[in-house]
Design a protein around this motif. Structure first.
Motif, PDB file in Angstrom:
ATOM      1  N   MET A  31       2.168  -0.222  -3.080  1.00 57.93           N
ATOM      2  CA  MET A  31       0.917  -0.743  -3.625  1.00 57.93           C
ATOM      3  C   MET A  31       0.054   0.414  -4.126  1.00 57.93           C
ATOM      4  O   MET A  31      -0.322   1.292  -3.353  1.00 57.93           O
ATOM      5  CB  MET A  31       0.195  -1.528  -2.528  1.00 57.93           C
ATOM      6  N   VAL A 109      -1.025  -5.780  -6.217  1.00 56.04           N
ATOM      7  CA  VAL A 109      -1.429  -6.823  -5.276  1.00 56.04           C
ATOM      8  C   VAL A 109      -2.737  -7.441  -5.752  1.00 56.04           C
ATOM      9  O   VAL A 109      -3.668  -6.720  -6.126  1.00 56.04           O
ATOM     10  CB  VAL A 109      -1.609  -6.258  -3.844  1.00 56.04           C
ATOM     11  N   LEU A 166       1.714  -6.068   4.764  1.00 58.69           N
ATOM     12  CA  LEU A 166       2.050  -5.127   3.694  1.00 58.69           C
ATOM     13  C   LEU A 166       2.967  -4.018   4.201  1.00 58.69           C
ATOM     14  O   LEU A 166       3.823  -3.536   3.457  1.00 58.69           O
ATOM     15  CB  LEU A 166       0.777  -4.545   3.083  1.00 58.69           C
ATOM     16  N   LYS A 171       4.986  -2.346   1.203  1.00 57.17           N
ATOM     17  CA  LYS A 171       4.003  -2.171   0.134  1.00 57.17           C
ATOM     18  C   LYS A 171       3.085  -0.983   0.422  1.00 57.17           C
ATOM     19  O   LYS A 171       2.392  -0.514  -0.465  1.00 57.17           O
ATOM     20  CB  LYS A 171       3.141  -3.427  -0.025  1.00 57.17           C
TER      21      LYS A 171
END
Length: 172
Positions: A31, A109, A166, A171
């Protein structure tokens, strides 16, 4: 008044079309960019999100927060972008340039931080080009890839749960 009902039905039909055509292809990329959609009537603390992203190591320039206000009198000049029901036309048309840029941005995201079912918020979530969509439990489960069932006022619980999921999904 009757035109408002037809407009809402038109926009709901557009949302259904977007969601039925959606191809879920969540990548395993880390992310880097995050978008947040807030409903001011439920949660309006932008700074909490900024501090949370900073703690995750995401640069402020890689985050974008927008807020939905029912009435423009409730807006705050310190917010990144805000929008209201007047920024939407028929068949999902967005009449706000900042909002259209937000929708077209390919966030890693997207966090839809609202619990109440607002057609405008659902339209932005459904239209977004984000790779992975996270939301609070909502009436339409097709909107999100991950749903976390907390109240908007319970931000610390949301932070902990989101960080946990996450991490599990690679992520972070």
């Amino acid at each position: 008044m009757i035109l408002k009902v037809f407009k809402e039905k038109s926009n709901q039909k557009y949302i259904n079309k977007l969601l039925s055509a959606r191809q879920v292809a969540v990548s395993n990329n880390k992310m880097n960019t995050v978008g947040v959609i807030l409903s001011v009537s439920e949660f309006s603390d932008f700074e909490s999100f900024r501090l949370f992203f900073k703690s995750l190591g995401i640069q402020a320039a890689k985050t974008k927060i927008i807020a939905f206000v029912e009435d423009t009198k409730d807006s705050n000049e310190l917010w990144d972008t805000y929008f209201n029901p007047k920024d939407f036309g028929w068949k999902g048309k967005i009449n706000n340039i900042d909002l259209q840029i937000f929708v077209d941005t390919k966030f890693d995201v997207l966090i839809s931080y609202y619990k109440e079912n607002h057609l405008e918020l659902n339209l932005i979530t459904a239209s977004s080009k984000a790779n992975f969509k996270v939301g609070l439990t909502n009436e339409d489960e097709r909107l999100f890839d991950l749903m976390i069932d907390v109240k908007p006022k319970e931000f610390s619980v949301f932070k902990d749960e989101l960080k946990k999921y996450l991490t599990v999904l690679n992520k972070l």
